[in-house]
Every structure is written in C-alpha cells, then in structure tokens.
Design an enzyme around this catalytic site. Structure first.
Site, PDB file in Angstrom:
ATOM      1  N   LYS A  16       0.824  -1.207   0.000  1.00  0.00           N
ATOM      2  CA  LYS A  16       0.000   0.000   0.000  1.00  0.00           C
ATOM      3  C   LYS A  16       0.864   1.266   0.000  1.00  0.00           C
ATOM      4  O   LYS A  16       0.615   2.184  -0.764  1.00  0.00           O
ATOM      5  CB  LYS A  16      -0.925   0.036   1.236  1.00  0.00           C
ATOM      6  CG  LYS A  16      -1.893  -1.117   1.322  1.00  0.00           C
ATOM      7  CD  LYS A  16      -2.912  -0.918   2.442  1.00  0.00           C
ATOM      8  CE  LYS A  16      -2.293  -0.876   3.835  1.00  0.00           C
ATOM      9  NZ  LYS A  16      -1.680  -2.151   4.271  1.00  0.00           N
ATOM     10  N   ARG A 172      -0.274  -9.085  13.578  1.00  0.00           N
ATOM     11  CA  ARG A 172      -0.870  -8.067  12.697  1.00  0.00           C
ATOM     12  C   ARG A 172      -1.701  -8.722  11.603  1.00  0.00           C
ATOM     13  O   ARG A 172      -2.754  -8.223  11.227  1.00  0.00           O
ATOM     14  CB  ARG A 172       0.222  -7.172  12.096  1.00  0.00           C
ATOM     15  CG  ARG A 172       0.817  -6.218  13.129  1.00  0.00           C
ATOM     16  CD  ARG A 172       2.135  -5.624  12.670  1.00  0.00           C
ATOM     17  NE  ARG A 172       2.004  -4.769  11.513  1.00  0.00           N
ATOM     18  CZ  ARG A 172       2.997  -4.514  10.660  1.00  0.00           C
ATOM     19  NH1 ARG A 172       4.188  -5.068  10.834  1.00  0.00           N
ATOM     20  NH2 ARG A 172       2.801  -3.715   9.644  1.00  0.00           N
TER      21      ARG A 172
HETATM   22  P1  AMP Z   1       0.899   0.427   9.304  1.00  0.00           P
HETATM   23  O1  AMP Z   1       2.101   1.264   9.113  1.00  0.00           O
HETATM   24  O2  AMP Z   1      -0.264   0.874   8.450  1.00  0.00           O
HETATM   25  O3  AMP Z   1       1.188  -1.046   9.163  1.00  0.00           O
HETATM   26  O4  AMP Z   1       0.399   0.656  10.824  1.00  0.00           O
HETATM   27  C1  AMP Z   1       1.258   0.367  11.913  1.00  0.00           C
HETATM   28  C2  AMP Z   1       0.442   0.235  13.195  1.00  0.00           C
HETATM   29  O5  AMP Z   1      -0.222   1.479  13.474  1.00  0.00           O
HETATM   30  C3  AMP Z   1      -0.682  -0.786  13.147  1.00  0.00           C
HETATM   31  O6  AMP Z   1      -0.216  -2.103  13.411  1.00  0.00           O
HETATM   32  C4  AMP Z   1      -1.608  -0.263  14.245  1.00  0.00           C
HETATM   33  O7  AMP Z   1      -1.096  -0.539  15.534  1.00  0.00           O
HETATM   34  C5  AMP Z   1      -1.520   1.239  14.034  1.00  0.00           C
HETATM   35  N1  AMP Z   1      -2.539   1.712  13.074  1.00  0.00           N
HETATM   36  C6  AMP Z   1      -2.338   2.229  11.835  1.00  0.00           C
HETATM   37  N2  AMP Z   1      -3.495   2.558  11.245  1.00  0.00           N
HETATM   38  C7  AMP Z   1      -4.470   2.235  12.133  1.00  0.00           C
HETATM   39  C8  AMP Z   1      -5.894   2.311  12.118  1.00  0.00           C
HETATM   40  N3  AMP Z   1      -6.561   2.785  11.053  1.00  0.00           N
HETATM   41  N4  AMP Z   1      -6.558   1.872  13.211  1.00  0.00           N
HETATM   42  C9  AMP Z   1      -5.930   1.391  14.292  1.00  0.00           C
HETATM   43  N5  AMP Z   1      -4.594   1.273  14.375  1.00  0.00           N
HETATM   44  C10 AMP Z   1      -3.858   1.696  13.306  1.00  0.00           C
END
Ligand code: AMP
Length: 222
Positions: A16, A172
C-alpha cells in the site's frame, strides 16, 4: 471532475505504501497514512503517540476513537484536491466514522482499492523490509539500497521496524483477517470495492491500479 477520494485497503506488506507514493505523485492527492502519522506522534512523544505506542508494539490496532479523531483533523486540514487514505479505515466503526465525517462536508469515498496477497508472501516481504527514520522503505532482496543498511535518499541508517519482527507480524496478520478484512464485503455492498492482485511486481500492481483509477475517473466525470 468530481474530487477523487480513494481508500487503499489491504494486509500489511501488500504494498500500500509503495503504491500510494506513486499515486500521490501522479494524481496529486494528499496521502494520509495512519501508520506513518502514528509513528510520527510516537517519535515526537505527543499524548496520542504515548497512548498508541503499546498497541503498535503488540501488533494490535490503536483504539478507534483515537485514530478517528486524528483522521478527522487530517481530512479537514489538507484534502481539498482529494485524498488517498492508506491504512484507514481498518474497522467497520472507522469506515462508518469516515462516511459520516465526509458526508457532513458533502463529500464521500469515491472508490476503495483492495490490494491483496497470501500471508506467506506478506511475511516474506515484511521480514525483509527496512526503513530509515524518515520512513523511506527498502527491501533487502526486492528493493535493496545501493549501500547496505543505508538509505539512498537521506543517508540515514535503515532498520527493521519494531512491529515487523516475526511474532508481531503474525499478530498483525491475524488482526487484519479478523477485523479489517470484513471491510471488503462492507465496501462491496456499497459498490465501491476494486480488487487488485498484490502478488505481482510493484510496477505490474501500479499498472493495474492505473487501469482501475482511469475507469473510475471516466465514470466520475461522466
Ligand atoms: P501500518 O504502518 O499501516 O502497518 O500501521 C502500523 C500500526 O499502526 C498498526 O499495526 C496499528 O497498531 C496502528 N494503526 C495504523 N493505522 C491504524 C488504524 N486505522 N486503526 C488502528 N490502528 C492503526
């Protein structure tokens, strides 16, 4: 033409962030990545960052109310020309909150692009992922930096993200399948979902995205 408000949906490691960076440049959309925003809050030591840190370290989602408040602010301040949401929404409650926030401004989500790939491939991609403090992303095998361990763009050291360690990645992915994947049916019911095969190279995935976005823009302009 109608404002383009896109959502990128997909498991961790689907690409993404990589695709969003290219789309932002080509389409001139504001790229709003909740993971990046939360990591920034964490490194700046804000209240939100401190509240979010433990959830992020465990591979859990940060509570909806915190993330929704953060995203409302982002959408209100910087998305006049349309936006590209990356990593939000991740729960049905977040999707409902997004619909409400946008409709209050007479706006709506234009389309949702789901980039998908099987867990084994995602795990392999994530375990080789390396990032510099500014968030530039490389992969030890598929997109290595010129000098090992050093960011090509700013010369900073590259590191494995804390939550990219194997045990957290499993968590995750479980959270994704349980809580976020149902959003595919949710957006399918709203006739907004477009599925993209994320197993291919970044270039091939981008080509598929361009085709879908081209069709959406033609439809939106009609
Ligand atoms: P990402 O970089 O998108 O993989 O996000 C890293 C971490 O941030 C995730 O594993 C969640 O702990 C938190 N996070 C990111 N986006 C969200 C969201 N929309 N809702 C809840 N937690 C989020």
């Amino acid at each position: 033409m109608t404002q383009l408000n896109l959502v990128l949906l997909g498991p961790p490691g689907a690409g993404k962030g990589t695709q969003a960076a290219r789309m932002r440049e080509d389409l001139g959309l504001s790229h709003i990545a909740t993971g990046d925003l939360l990591r920034r809050h964490r490194s700046e030591g804000t209240d939100l960052g401190e509240q979010a840190a433990a959830y992020m370290a465990d591979g859990q989602l940060v509570p909806d109310d915190l993330v929704v408040a953060m995203i409302r602010e982002e959408i209100a301040t910087g998305a006049d020309g349309g936006f590209l949401l990356d990593g939000f929404p991740r729960t049905i409650a977040q999707a409902d909150a997004l619909t409400d926030a946008l409709s209050a401004e007479g706006s709506a989500v234009t389309a949702v692009l789901l980039i998908d790939a099987p867990d084994e491939l995602l795990t392999e991609r994530i375990s080789g992922r390396r990032m510099c403090p500014a968030g530039h992303v490389f992969h030890v095998k598929h997109n290595p930096p010129i000098r090992e361990g050093i960011c090509d763009r700013d010369g900073e050291s590259l590191r494995l993200r804390d939550d990219d360690r194997a045990e957290t990645v499993r968590q995750r992915l479980d959270v994704y399948h349980e809580v976020t994947e149902p959003l595919a049916s949710y957006y399918e019911e709203h006739r907004l979902l477009h599925r993209i095969d994320g197993t291919r190279s970044a270039d091939a995935v981008y080509e598929a995205i361009q085709t879908v976005v081209g069709r959406i823009m033609t439809g939106a302009a009609a």
